[in-house]
Design a protein around this motif. Structure first.
Motif, PDB file in Angstrom:
ATOM      1  N   ASN A   1      41.682  35.516  51.421  1.00 50.32           N
ATOM      2  CA  ASN A   1      41.064  36.621  51.588  1.00 50.32           C
ATOM      3  C   ASN A   1      41.524  37.657  50.614  1.00 50.32           C
ATOM      4  O   ASN A   1      41.327  38.875  50.502  1.00 50.32           O
ATOM      5  CB  ASN A   1      41.093  37.256  53.003  1.00 50.32           C
ATOM      6  CG  ASN A   1      40.368  36.555  53.794  1.00 50.32           C
ATOM      7  OD1 ASN A   1      40.251  35.121  53.941  1.00 50.32           O
ATOM      8  ND2 ASN A   1      39.266  37.148  54.479  1.00 50.32           N
ATOM      9  N   ILE A   2      42.723  37.462  49.720  1.00 51.14           N
ATOM     10  CA  ILE A   2      43.283  38.219  48.766  1.00 51.14           C
ATOM     11  C   ILE A   2      42.889  38.064  47.297  1.00 51.14           C
ATOM     12  O   ILE A   2      42.374  36.779  47.024  1.00 51.14           O
ATOM     13  CB  ILE A   2      44.913  38.142  48.742  1.00 51.14           C
ATOM     14  CG1 ILE A   2      45.349  38.368  49.932  1.00 51.14           C
ATOM     15  CG2 ILE A   2      45.273  38.738  47.480  1.00 51.14           C
ATOM     16  CD1 ILE A   2      47.037  38.201  50.025  1.00 51.14           C
ATOM     17  N   ILE A   3      42.376  39.103  46.799  1.00 51.04           N
ATOM     18  CA  ILE A   3      41.901  39.129  45.295  1.00 51.04           C
ATOM     19  C   ILE A   3      42.985  39.797  44.489  1.00 51.04           C
ATOM     20  O   ILE A   3      43.323  41.202  44.749  1.00 51.04           O
ATOM     21  CB  ILE A   3      40.383  39.641  45.251  1.00 51.04           C
ATOM     22  CG1 ILE A   3      39.636  38.654  45.952  1.00 51.04           C
ATOM     23  CG2 ILE A   3      40.265  39.766  43.605  1.00 51.04           C
ATOM     24  CD1 ILE A   3      38.199  39.291  46.215  1.00 51.04           C
ATOM     25  N   ILE A   4      43.741  39.473  43.508  1.00 45.07           N
ATOM     26  CA  ILE A   4      44.420  40.130  42.701  1.00 45.07           C
ATOM     27  C   ILE A   4      43.755  40.405  41.375  1.00 45.07           C
ATOM     28  O   ILE A   4      43.254  39.572  40.621  1.00 45.07           O
ATOM     29  CB  ILE A   4      45.764  39.281  42.418  1.00 45.07           C
ATOM     30  CG1 ILE A   4      46.663  38.880  43.467  1.00 45.07           C
ATOM     31  CG2 ILE A   4      46.681  39.748  41.232  1.00 45.07           C
ATOM     32  CD1 ILE A   4      47.688  37.931  43.485  1.00 45.07           C
ATOM     33  N   GLY A   5      43.663  41.650  40.792  1.00 40.18           N
ATOM     34  CA  GLY A   5      43.118  41.968  39.749  1.00 40.18           C
ATOM     35  C   GLY A   5      43.786  43.274  39.032  1.00 40.18           C
ATOM     36  O   GLY A   5      44.641  43.507  39.437  1.00 40.18           O
ATOM     37  N   ALA A   6      43.165  43.314  37.604  1.00 37.01           N
ATOM     38  CA  ALA A   6      44.004  44.074  36.603  1.00 37.01           C
ATOM     39  C   ALA A   6      43.647  45.494  36.775  1.00 37.01           C
ATOM     40  O   ALA A   6      42.786  46.137  36.310  1.00 37.01           O
ATOM     41  CB  ALA A   6      43.298  43.686  35.360  1.00 37.01           C
ATOM     42  N   GLY A   7      44.184  45.999  38.085  1.00 33.53           N
ATOM     43  CA  GLY A   7      44.334  47.435  38.303  1.00 33.53           C
ATOM     44  C   GLY A   7      43.127  47.768  39.400  1.00 33.53           C
ATOM     45  O   GLY A   7      42.213  47.117  39.452  1.00 33.53           O
ATOM     46  N   SER A   8      43.541  48.724  40.032  1.00 29.11           N
ATOM     47  CA  SER A   8      42.549  49.240  41.336  1.00 29.11           C
ATOM     48  C   SER A   8      41.158  49.726  40.719  1.00 29.11           C
ATOM     49  O   SER A   8      40.302  49.322  41.501  1.00 29.11           O
ATOM     50  CB  SER A   8      43.193  50.624  41.955  1.00 29.11           C
ATOM     51  OG  SER A   8      44.701  50.380  41.809  1.00 29.11           O
ATOM     52  N   GLN A   9      41.151  50.186  39.481  1.00 31.71           N
ATOM     53  CA  GLN A   9      39.775  50.561  39.185  1.00 31.71           C
ATOM     54  C   GLN A   9      38.932  49.269  39.094  1.00 31.71           C
ATOM     55  O   GLN A   9      37.734  49.422  39.327  1.00 31.71           O
ATOM     56  CB  GLN A   9      39.715  51.232  37.642  1.00 31.71           C
ATOM     57  CG  GLN A   9      40.141  52.698  37.706  1.00 31.71           C
ATOM     58  CD  GLN A   9      41.568  53.010  37.854  1.00 31.71           C
ATOM     59  OE1 GLN A   9      42.521  52.045  37.771  1.00 31.71           O
ATOM     60  NE2 GLN A   9      42.129  54.247  37.914  1.00 31.71           N
ATOM     61  N   TYR A  10      39.341  48.250  38.442  1.00 33.73           N
ATOM     62  CA  TYR A  10      38.637  46.944  38.286  1.00 33.73           C
ATOM     63  C   TYR A  10      38.158  46.256  39.758  1.00 33.73           C
ATOM     64  O   TYR A  10      37.140  46.126  39.966  1.00 33.73           O
ATOM     65  CB  TYR A  10      39.605  45.845  37.539  1.00 33.73           C
ATOM     66  CG  TYR A  10      38.845  44.586  37.521  1.00 33.73           C
ATOM     67  CD1 TYR A  10      37.773  44.204  36.858  1.00 33.73           C
ATOM     68  CD2 TYR A  10      39.550  43.419  38.214  1.00 33.73           C
ATOM     69  CE1 TYR A  10      36.965  43.108  36.782  1.00 33.73           C
ATOM     70  CE2 TYR A  10      38.737  42.299  38.471  1.00 33.73           C
ATOM     71  CZ  TYR A  10      37.778  42.044  37.686  1.00 33.73           C
ATOM     72  OH  TYR A  10      37.090  40.988  37.605  1.00 33.73           O
TER      73      TYR A  10
END
Lengths: 463, 463
Positions: free
Chosen positions: B170-179
């Motif tokens: 259930n975790i999604i790691i992404g390049a910054g909160s905005q993305y």
């Protein structure tokens, strides 16, 4: 008085054990609303702990809202009047396990790049140097559009190799094409209607779908996207691959380019997205210059990526925006920081600046050319049963089968030999008529020997 | 016959010089449409170059569509009938140069983090190890949601430190909160109406604005966002900072949390976005557990980031999605690759796994606590002219000025002493009534000495 069993062997300190006990008693209703708690002095004596231990536990309960403190009167259980009424809802079970895919020893994927292509040694060397001799710069935030040094290298590279004319101020470096497309679609506005070549570069089609954008498929002829059909549509954005149409491999000639640019110039809100996918690879003559260079970047949004030519692990794509959209970008996304790792940017800058990138591209081009030539040589042994197109460029050739078998039969026979093929029909937004079964034969991730073996096997079963 | 001056000292090969000459002659109309070109043999003799040189130039001109080849008849200039009619449009000049900002020796920014906080030595050590002893993994694509190893570390960290209950799936790691917010808003649907606390965490407000989402401001009282007001609004998404309301510092007590969760459970399309901004920092007692843990992740979307606690150069944020949204994510974004550098993920995984992260947080917490204590001590010398709140947590305290001067006077006096202050009024979506001028006093990027000096100077001018 509360009797709390305190475990001196627990890894939780006493204050936390007290806090948890009282919290749970309140949660399960054993301590009722408005009930008075013992004084911290009294509880401390009762439990034989220091008073500050109980104070800390009480402070935590106050902070989280389980109890309230009234001066001179003491601590009372808070009113938590509503019970949490969770409605149980059934959702489809989430499973990250994808169905196991069949393994094919010969996978002619047209998009696959060879993992061995990665300039491993040089990249590691530059990584080490960036880490060891850095003055702390790589641990600070990047400029929102990407590091200036990297953008300057990109300007030079794009001018010299792709005929793209731009300033570093018009370049945005982002974590992958999908992310940049999200930004771009926001800049182009909600009501943009996007025309795409059909057959198409499907990853971009899926991106548009994911982002709920309407896509209007436009036919491709020998000169690329049909501008007549585009003019009849109500699209205001044309997404094209002019240097090497994906998947048909057509090069858009200068006459069609002019028509397309004139279409865009007709209305202020019309733009062309030029996806310069795989244009680095031409095995005869010079690369076909980018469309962007023809209009000096007034109407053309140029998009490119390092993931295919360097590594998909390096999340770095770029786009060149016309001034009109750049002004909008500065306005709308002024609070959006860069999405790209500073370290990767620093490595990439040196990779380009010190000539590694050019040498890497040359090496890759030579390797691909050798594979391309082997594939063509082997496929020519089918004689007049195959017609080849989209040759001398990119990472795949297009094969038309003029023999007897159907697409399904060809696929199935190949599958039984351990060969995975990609029929053109899978690259169509809407079905297009083809006289003959057509396949995209990718050669980038198979060695010369594998290509020879794979086509050899195909010759045994394709009659 | 074409007479082309060939420069033997040019870095351009002859074929390219021939190609460019003819291309430019066609472009400027000196070679007219349908005009026949000399045969390649004839031109080669005339220019005293090999025939293959001319053939290569002609092939390039054919590929780009400037000339056409007709078997047995020769080469002819193509019909490029439409001239490119560029309409000159005036756009505001694009300039990357921002107006020079005044430099303040004492910048009490509430969001600033100290660049010195970065665990430079350890990060470099792990970077080197990841690069030197890697088996090639870090140069391959990452799993779309982020590397499993890192997601597993996150699960442990979030469970132990934040009371968040989730699975790595259930975790999604992404390049910054905005993305991540861009992805999330797509999942929540076009018609979502987002309620935000007012005063608010403005970066998120700007993100919603950039992405064209309607925001409904909801008042904050002593217990956080007013659920009564929320219920009266037509919002279906509540964006909250329950552990430490930004900017007022209020902790949402368990009674309000229950009310908020019950609001969300009332309709299937209602969700809560919990931004767990800076919750790592509490200087008394335990951290306040996340709201997400209370509903077992059915309605709460939990968001966190490494940029503040590790480095803004490391572009890594994460969100924990409820199963319902996770299913939608898998459906909609199945073709979106990870946006985070594989190398950074590998380093971060080891940083967490080998205990560096925890030690780093402890070190940071101790440093911030010391600064927090100095700031409070210094501010208390204002006696009853200041009231402090939002203490014992985060990276700023809230100061109310009950003395005579106005907000403008206080700001101006501070400015003249080289002190940059952040009035609460700048953190409001719509103006809120405050009895007294109120400021957010950030202490994260000033040393203890600087804090003492800065407040000392303030005492000279604030009367």
């Amino acid at each position: 008085m509360l009797t709390i069993y305190l475990d001196s062997h627990s890894n939780k300190p006493y204050y936390e054990q007290i806090y948890r006990y009282i919290r749970d008693e309140i949660r399960n209703g054993h301590l009722a609303c408005h009930e008075k708690l013992p004084s911290s002095r009294g509880l401390a004596q009762h439990l034989n702990v220091s008073r500050s231990t109980v104070d800390t536990a009480y402070a935590q309960l106050v902070a989280e809202g389980y109890i309230e403190s009234f001066p001179k009167r003491g601590y009372f259980v808070s009113q938590i009047d509503e019970l949490l009424n969770m409605v149980p809802v059934a959702y489809p079970p989430v499973s990250a396990v994808e169905p196991q895919e069949e393994a094919f020893p010969w996978d002619f994927s047209p998009t696959g790049a060879d993992a061995l292509n990665f300039p491993d040694t040089y990249w590691r060397k530059l990584s080490r140097e960036c880490i060891n001799y850095d003055d702390g710069t790589i641990f600070r935030s990047s400029e929102p559009q990407g590091d200036m040094g990297l953008r300057q290298e990109l300007v030079n590279y794009l001018r010299q190799n792709r005929g793209v004319s731009c300033s570093p101020d018009n370049i945005i470096i982002g974590a992958g094409s999908q992310y940049l497309m999200m930004l771009l679609l926001r800049l182009l506005g909600k009501n943009s209607r996007i025309a795409m070549e059909n057959p198409a570069y499907m990853p971009s089609y899926y991106t548009f779908q994911s982002l709920e954008r309407e896509v209007i498929p436009i036919s491709v002829d020998d000169h690329g996207m049909s501008v007549e059909e585009l003019q009849k549509s109500d699209a205001n954005i044309a997404y094209v691959t002019p240097s090497h149409q994906y998947p048909l491999g057509v090069v858009m000639p200068v006459s069609r380019r002019t028509k397309l640019l004139n279409w865009a110039n007709y209305e202020p809100d019309r733009y062309i997205i030029e996806d310069d996918y795989d244009s680095e690879f031409r095995y005869q003559g010079r690369p076909i210059p980018a469309l962007q260079g023809m209009d000096q970047g007034k109407k053309v949004i140029y998009m490119g990526s390092f993931s295919k030519v360097v590594s998909p692990a390096v999340r770095m794509s770029y786009m060149v925006l016309p001034d009109s959209l750049m002004a909008r970008y500065r306005e709308i996304f002024k609070t959006f920081p860069s999405t790209v790792s500073r370290l990767d940017q620093a490595i990439m800058t040196r990779f380009m600046k010190e000539g590694y990138f050019e040498r890497h591209l040359n090496r890759l081009r030579n390797r691909y050319k050798a594979r391309h030539d082997v594939l063509i040589r082997e496929l020519k042994q089918f004689k007049d049963r195959v017609r080849l197109s989209s040759i001398n460029a990119g990472s795949y050739v297009v094969l038309e089968w003029t023999g007897e078998m159907t697409e399904e039969e060809l696929l199935e026979h190949a599958r039984q030999e351990g060969i995975l093929l990609y029929p053109l029909s899978r690259f169509c937004i809407v079905p297009t008529f083809r006289m003959y079964p057509t396949f995209l034969m990718g050669f980038a991730q198979l060695s010369e020997e594998e290509l020879q073996q794979g086509i050899g096997r195909l010759r045994r079963v394709w009659k």
